[in-house]
Design an enzyme around this catalytic site. Sequence first.
Site, mmCIF file in Angstrom:
data_model
loop_
_atom_site.group_PDB
_atom_site.id
_atom_site.type_symbol
_atom_site.label_atom_id
_atom_site.label_comp_id
_atom_site.label_asym_id
_atom_site.label_seq_id
_atom_site.Cartn_x
_atom_site.Cartn_y
_atom_site.Cartn_z
ATOM 1 N N HIS A 102 44.212 -16.980 -0.410
ATOM 2 C CA HIS A 102 43.769 -17.323 -1.759
ATOM 3 C C HIS A 102 44.955 -17.387 -2.697
ATOM 4 C CE1 HIS A 102 43.598 -12.924 -1.326
ATOM 5 N NE2 HIS A 102 43.986 -12.874 -2.585
ATOM 6 N N HIS A 104 45.867 -16.981 -6.761
ATOM 7 C CA HIS A 104 45.424 -16.531 -8.089
ATOM 8 C C HIS A 104 46.023 -17.439 -9.153
ATOM 9 C CE1 HIS A 104 44.455 -12.205 -6.908
ATOM 10 N NE2 HIS A 104 45.269 -12.513 -5.928
HETATM 11 P P1 5GP Z 1 44.504 -9.911 -3.491
HETATM 12 O O1 5GP Z 1 44.532 -8.476 -3.916
HETATM 13 O O2 5GP Z 1 44.072 -9.993 -2.033
HETATM 14 O O3 5GP Z 1 45.714 -10.719 -3.793
HETATM 15 O O4 5GP Z 1 43.349 -10.580 -4.358
HETATM 16 C C1 5GP Z 1 42.000 -10.425 -4.102
HETATM 17 C C2 5GP Z 1 41.277 -10.701 -5.387
HETATM 18 O O5 5GP Z 1 39.917 -10.921 -5.074
HETATM 19 C C3 5GP Z 1 41.333 -9.547 -6.399
HETATM 20 O O6 5GP Z 1 41.905 -10.017 -7.610
HETATM 21 C C4 5GP Z 1 39.879 -9.132 -6.549
HETATM 22 O O7 5GP Z 1 39.516 -8.782 -7.890
HETATM 23 C C5 5GP Z 1 39.108 -10.353 -6.070
HETATM 24 N N1 5GP Z 1 37.845 -10.034 -5.409
HETATM 25 C C6 5GP Z 1 37.631 -9.092 -4.458
HETATM 26 N N2 5GP Z 1 36.347 -9.108 -4.064
HETATM 27 C C7 5GP Z 1 35.740 -10.087 -4.787
HETATM 28 C C8 5GP Z 1 34.382 -10.567 -4.837
HETATM 29 O O8 5GP Z 1 33.480 -10.120 -4.132
HETATM 30 N N3 5GP Z 1 34.131 -11.576 -5.712
HETATM 31 C C9 5GP Z 1 35.100 -12.121 -6.503
HETATM 32 N N4 5GP Z 1 34.724 -13.093 -7.331
HETATM 33 N N5 5GP Z 1 36.374 -11.687 -6.486
HETATM 34 C C10 5GP Z 1 36.690 -10.674 -5.637
#
Ligand code: 5GP
Length: 140
Positions: A102, A104
């Site tokens: 993903h 951001h």
């Molecule tokens: P990472 O920490 O892996 O770079 O980013 C994961 C992102 O996914 C985080 O910013 C977190 O808030 C978001 N996230 C985690 N679970 C969910 C979910 O169930 N729904 C949505 N919309 N975002 C999520």
Amino acid sequence: MTEATDCVFCKIVQGKIPSVKVAEDAQTLIFMDIQPASPGHTLVIPKTHAANLMEITEADLFAVTKTVQRLARAIRSALAPDGIRIVQTNGAAAGQTVLHYHVHLIPMQEGQRIGTHGRAPAKSEELKALAERIRDALGA
Ligand code: 5GP
Ligand code: ZN
């Protein structure tokens, strides 16, 4: 692999858990981060499961990157931030908490000091209102 059974983002793609979606095309999905670092914090994912940059196919990487550019332009036009931070993490040590590739997009204001993760979940109504503004700017 088209899906991973325990993957929260695969479940969002399949509509098995709720999310505030902004737009989608055949290969990618844009939705609102549930715990935004700033208002308008969105995520772009491939619909096909891949854990990280090393695993994603070149075709999906290109599709996601095109969506990221379209979305960045739409966020600029809808929310007029001073800047947009784009973050992509690979592995827990790098801060990756969801093991589905993903990107951001985090709208930034001048002088703002924030990380990639917000401190609290946003209200669904607020996410829906921002999603609508961004969707309009996308022309989706
Ligand atoms: P990472 O920490 O892996 O770079 O980013 C994961 C992102 O996914 C985080 O910013 C977190 O808030 C978001 N996230 C985690 N679970 C969910 C979910 O169930 N729904 C949505 N919309 N975002 C999520
Ligand atoms: Zn997945």
